[in-house]
Design a protein around this motif. Structure first.
Motif, PDB file in Angstrom:
ATOM      1  N   SER A  50       7.592   2.051   8.702  1.00  0.00           N
ATOM      2  CA  SER A  50       6.806   1.802   7.490  1.00  0.00           C
ATOM      3  C   SER A  50       7.710   1.364   6.344  1.00  0.00           C
ATOM      4  O   SER A  50       7.287   0.649   5.435  1.00  0.00           O
ATOM      5  CB  SER A  50       6.042   3.055   7.066  1.00  0.00           C
ATOM      6  OG  SER A  50       5.051   3.355   8.008  1.00  0.00           O
ATOM      7  N   ALA A  51       8.952   1.848   6.401  1.00  0.00           N
ATOM      8  CA  ALA A  51       9.894   1.485   5.341  1.00  0.00           C
ATOM      9  C   ALA A  51      10.140  -0.024   5.304  1.00  0.00           C
ATOM     10  O   ALA A  51      10.593  -0.560   4.293  1.00  0.00           O
ATOM     11  CB  ALA A  51      11.206   2.238   5.542  1.00  0.00           C
ATOM     12  N   ASP A  52       9.826  -0.726   6.395  1.00  0.00           N
ATOM     13  CA  ASP A  52      10.022  -2.182   6.437  1.00  0.00           C
ATOM     14  C   ASP A  52       8.818  -2.962   5.922  1.00  0.00           C
ATOM     15  O   ASP A  52       8.868  -4.184   5.825  1.00  0.00           O
ATOM     16  CB  ASP A  52      10.267  -2.641   7.888  1.00  0.00           C
ATOM     17  CG  ASP A  52      11.590  -2.119   8.419  1.00  0.00           C
ATOM     18  OD1 ASP A  52      12.476  -1.793   7.596  1.00  0.00           O
ATOM     19  OD2 ASP A  52      11.733  -2.040   9.658  1.00  0.00           O
ATOM     20  N   THR A  72       4.780   1.676  -0.492  1.00  0.00           N
ATOM     21  CA  THR A  72       5.402   2.928  -0.891  1.00  0.00           C
ATOM     22  C   THR A  72       5.220   3.891   0.268  1.00  0.00           C
ATOM     23  O   THR A  72       4.089   4.070   0.738  1.00  0.00           O
ATOM     24  CB  THR A  72       4.675   3.538  -2.113  1.00  0.00           C
ATOM     25  OG1 THR A  72       4.487   2.499  -3.064  1.00  0.00           O
ATOM     26  CG2 THR A  72       5.457   4.669  -2.707  1.00  0.00           C
ATOM     27  N   VAL A  73       6.294   4.503   0.729  1.00  0.00           N
ATOM     28  CA  VAL A  73       6.170   5.431   1.849  1.00  0.00           C
ATOM     29  C   VAL A  73       6.204   6.863   1.323  1.00  0.00           C
ATOM     30  O   VAL A  73       7.153   7.266   0.662  1.00  0.00           O
ATOM     31  CB  VAL A  73       7.289   5.202   2.887  1.00  0.00           C
ATOM     32  CG1 VAL A  73       7.137   6.161   4.050  1.00  0.00           C
ATOM     33  CG2 VAL A  73       7.281   3.758   3.385  1.00  0.00           C
ATOM     34  N   GLU A  74       5.144   7.599   1.588  1.00  0.00           N
ATOM     35  CA  GLU A  74       5.079   9.012   1.202  1.00  0.00           C
ATOM     36  C   GLU A  74       5.397   9.834   2.438  1.00  0.00           C
ATOM     37  O   GLU A  74       4.703   9.730   3.453  1.00  0.00           O
ATOM     38  CB  GLU A  74       3.666   9.378   0.716  1.00  0.00           C
ATOM     39  CG  GLU A  74       3.199   8.601  -0.498  1.00  0.00           C
ATOM     40  CD  GLU A  74       3.793   9.118  -1.809  1.00  0.00           C
ATOM     41  OE1 GLU A  74       4.344  10.241  -1.815  1.00  0.00           O
ATOM     42  OE2 GLU A  74       3.704   8.390  -2.811  1.00  0.00           O
ATOM     43  N   LYS A 119       0.825  -1.222   0.000  1.00  0.00           N
ATOM     44  CA  LYS A 119       0.000   0.000   0.000  1.00  0.00           C
ATOM     45  C   LYS A 119       0.856   1.268   0.000  1.00  0.00           C
ATOM     46  O   LYS A 119       2.064   1.237   0.219  1.00  0.00           O
ATOM     47  CB  LYS A 119      -0.901   0.023   1.238  1.00  0.00           C
ATOM     48  CG  LYS A 119      -1.821  -1.172   1.330  1.00  0.00           C
ATOM     49  CD  LYS A 119      -2.878  -1.131   0.243  1.00  0.00           C
ATOM     50  CE  LYS A 119      -3.873  -2.253   0.449  1.00  0.00           C
ATOM     51  NZ  LYS A 119      -4.627  -2.574  -0.753  1.00  0.00           N
ATOM     52  N   LYS A 120       0.153   2.387  -0.190  1.00  0.00           N
ATOM     53  CA  LYS A 120       0.803   3.703  -0.102  1.00  0.00           C
ATOM     54  C   LYS A 120       0.593   4.240   1.294  1.00  0.00           C
ATOM     55  O   LYS A 120      -0.547   4.558   1.681  1.00  0.00           O
ATOM     56  CB  LYS A 120       0.148   4.664  -1.094  1.00  0.00           C
ATOM     57  CG  LYS A 120       0.902   4.821  -2.362  1.00  0.00           C
ATOM     58  CD  LYS A 120       0.380   6.039  -3.117  1.00  0.00           C
ATOM     59  CE  LYS A 120       1.048   6.123  -4.478  1.00  0.00           C
ATOM     60  NZ  LYS A 120       0.379   7.076  -5.341  1.00  0.00           N
ATOM     61  N   ILE A 121       1.685   4.377   2.031  1.00  0.00           N
ATOM     62  CA  ILE A 121       1.579   4.786   3.436  1.00  0.00           C
ATOM     63  C   ILE A 121       2.137   6.196   3.611  1.00  0.00           C
ATOM     64  O   ILE A 121       3.255   6.494   3.190  1.00  0.00           O
ATOM     65  CB  ILE A 121       2.387   3.832   4.347  1.00  0.00           C
ATOM     66  CG1 ILE A 121       2.006   2.363   4.072  1.00  0.00           C
ATOM     67  CG2 ILE A 121       2.176   4.188   5.820  1.00  0.00           C
ATOM     68  CD1 ILE A 121       2.889   1.363   4.794  1.00  0.00           C
ATOM     69  N   LYS A 163      -5.186  10.264  -1.858  1.00  0.00           N
ATOM     70  CA  LYS A 163      -3.890  10.112  -2.544  1.00  0.00           C
ATOM     71  C   LYS A 163      -3.066   8.951  -1.994  1.00  0.00           C
ATOM     72  O   LYS A 163      -2.161   8.458  -2.647  1.00  0.00           O
ATOM     73  CB  LYS A 163      -3.089  11.409  -2.406  1.00  0.00           C
ATOM     74  CG  LYS A 163      -3.670  12.536  -3.225  1.00  0.00           C
ATOM     75  CD  LYS A 163      -2.704  13.704  -3.295  1.00  0.00           C
ATOM     76  CE  LYS A 163      -3.427  14.966  -3.698  1.00  0.00           C
ATOM     77  NZ  LYS A 163      -3.231  16.068  -2.773  1.00  0.00           N
ATOM     78  N   ILE A 164      -3.335   8.600  -0.764  1.00  0.00           N
ATOM     79  CA  ILE A 164      -2.608   7.485  -0.144  1.00  0.00           C
ATOM     80  C   ILE A 164      -3.623   6.556   0.531  1.00  0.00           C
ATOM     81  O   ILE A 164      -4.798   6.915   0.673  1.00  0.00           O
ATOM     82  CB  ILE A 164      -1.553   7.983   0.886  1.00  0.00           C
ATOM     83  CG1 ILE A 164      -2.196   8.930   1.906  1.00  0.00           C
ATOM     84  CG2 ILE A 164      -0.394   8.665   0.184  1.00  0.00           C
ATOM     85  CD1 ILE A 164      -1.264   9.395   3.008  1.00  0.00           C
ATOM     86  N   ASP A 165      -3.161   5.374   0.957  1.00  0.00           N
ATOM     87  CA  ASP A 165      -4.091   4.376   1.506  1.00  0.00           C
ATOM     88  C   ASP A 165      -4.171   4.401   3.029  1.00  0.00           C
ATOM     89  O   ASP A 165      -5.166   3.949   3.603  1.00  0.00           O
ATOM     90  CB  ASP A 165      -3.640   2.969   1.089  1.00  0.00           C
ATOM     91  CG  ASP A 165      -3.559   2.833  -0.425  1.00  0.00           C
ATOM     92  OD1 ASP A 165      -4.556   3.171  -1.091  1.00  0.00           O
ATOM     93  OD2 ASP A 165      -2.505   2.405  -0.930  1.00  0.00           O
ATOM     94  N   ALA A 166      -3.120   4.866   3.672  1.00  0.00           N
ATOM     95  CA  ALA A 166      -3.098   4.832   5.134  1.00  0.00           C
ATOM     96  C   ALA A 166      -2.067   5.821   5.648  1.00  0.00           C
ATOM     97  O   ALA A 166      -1.187   6.255   4.904  1.00  0.00           O
ATOM     98  CB  ALA A 166      -2.734   3.426   5.616  1.00  0.00           C
TER      99      ALA A 166
END
Ligand code: ARG
Length: 283
Positions: A181-183, A188-190, A167-169, A206-209
């Motif tokens: 979150s990088a783990d 994808t980390v925003e 997901k996009k975090i 724009k992001i999921d969580a």
């Protein structure tokens, strides 16, 4: 149960710190003519004449606190004033130390550098104790239990932290939310400068969580419709105040101040002013 363990841990930390010298005789006219010469590390019970126990701070008579005031209820703006749990704890600690608190607002990822470079005396920013950070700064005893939680839009298919894979975090740059979150597999980390920018981005799809500390998460979810916090936490953490690595004297003084604030009940009072008892996860 966890509280008890935590207190035991703190006790151990206090004891081991107490072992590192620093005699407590602040009697005697501390008139040493060297106000400029940062009298750092007074190793194990220094036998300096006069025994002045004054703490050398970045600016004489002041305790400069680096923070990132985008983190309610720990630090945030009320008008032009920075308020919150950390601001009040720091003010109470400064008072115990006979210093005047000065708060400097900056990006979260600039705080440790401000402390290591000596521009600020302390970093107080809902800062989680991590082994990596401990390589650069010395932390005081912990003063709060915390956790990272996951914010999602209501009805999201993400139902637990395990569902974050791919997901996009959104996270605040340089926080533990960012680091952990990088783990997450294939995610994808925003990274945002402010936590609430991540939350706004979530709200606009724009992001999921968003992965962020529990207390600010509660504030942000309350302020933004259509979002919820997952019941399962992402991590368990503890907050402490960061001091320069060699500044054992300051760490000890702050620990002493924290201890008396804890004993007098002032610490609890400050916390309950900002965190309603029922929303506090007092396990
Ligand atoms: N507890 C997290 C960390 O230490 C986030 C802290 C963010 N604090 C702030 N004032 N913005 O990384």
């Amino acid at each position: 149960m966890k509280k008890l363990l935590c207190m035991l841990l703190m006790g151990t930390m206090t004891l081991s710190l107490a072992g590192c010298g620093g005699s407590k005789d602040d009697a005697g006219a501390g008139e040493t003519g060297s106000s400029s010469g940062a009298e750092s590390s007074s190793e194990a019970g220094s036998s300096e004449e006069g025994g002045s126990e004054e703490i050398a701070t970045a600016q004489e008579g002041k305790l400069i606190m680096a923070t990132n005031a985008e983190f309610p209820p720990y630090e945030f703006y009320e008008g032009d004033e920075i308020v919150g749990i950390d601001a009040e704890i720091a003010a109470a600690v400064a008072e115990e130390l006979g210093l005047e608190l000065q708060i400097e607002d900056m990006a979260f990822d600039a705080i440790i550098t401000a402390v290591t470079s000596g521009k600020a005396d302390i970093g107080a920013a809902g800062m989680t104790v991590t082994p990596d950070r401990e390589e650069n700064v010395s932390f005081t005893d912990t003063y709060a239990e915390a956790s990272q939680v996951v914010i999602v839009p209501e009805g999201s298919e993400i139902a637990s932290p395990d569902d974050l894979a791919g997901k996009k975090i959104g996270v605040q740059l340089g926080t533990t939310g960012d680091i952990y979150s990088a783990d997450v597999e294939d995610a994808t980390v925003e990274r945002y400068n402010k936590g609430f920018e991540a939350v706004q981005s979530l709200q606009s799809g724009k992001i999921d969580a968003v992965v962020i500390d529990e207390q600010p998460a509660k504030v942000f979810v309350e302020q933004n419709e259509g979002l919820e916090i997952l019941p399962d936490k992402f991590t368990e953490e503890e907050y402490a105040i960061a001091c320069a690595k060699d500044n054992t004297a300051l760490v000890e003084k702050i620990n002493g101040a924290l201890e008396s604030l804890r004993e007098s009940g002032e610490l609890d009072e400050i916390v309950s002013k900002y965190i309603a008892a029922d929303s506090d996860s007092a396990e």
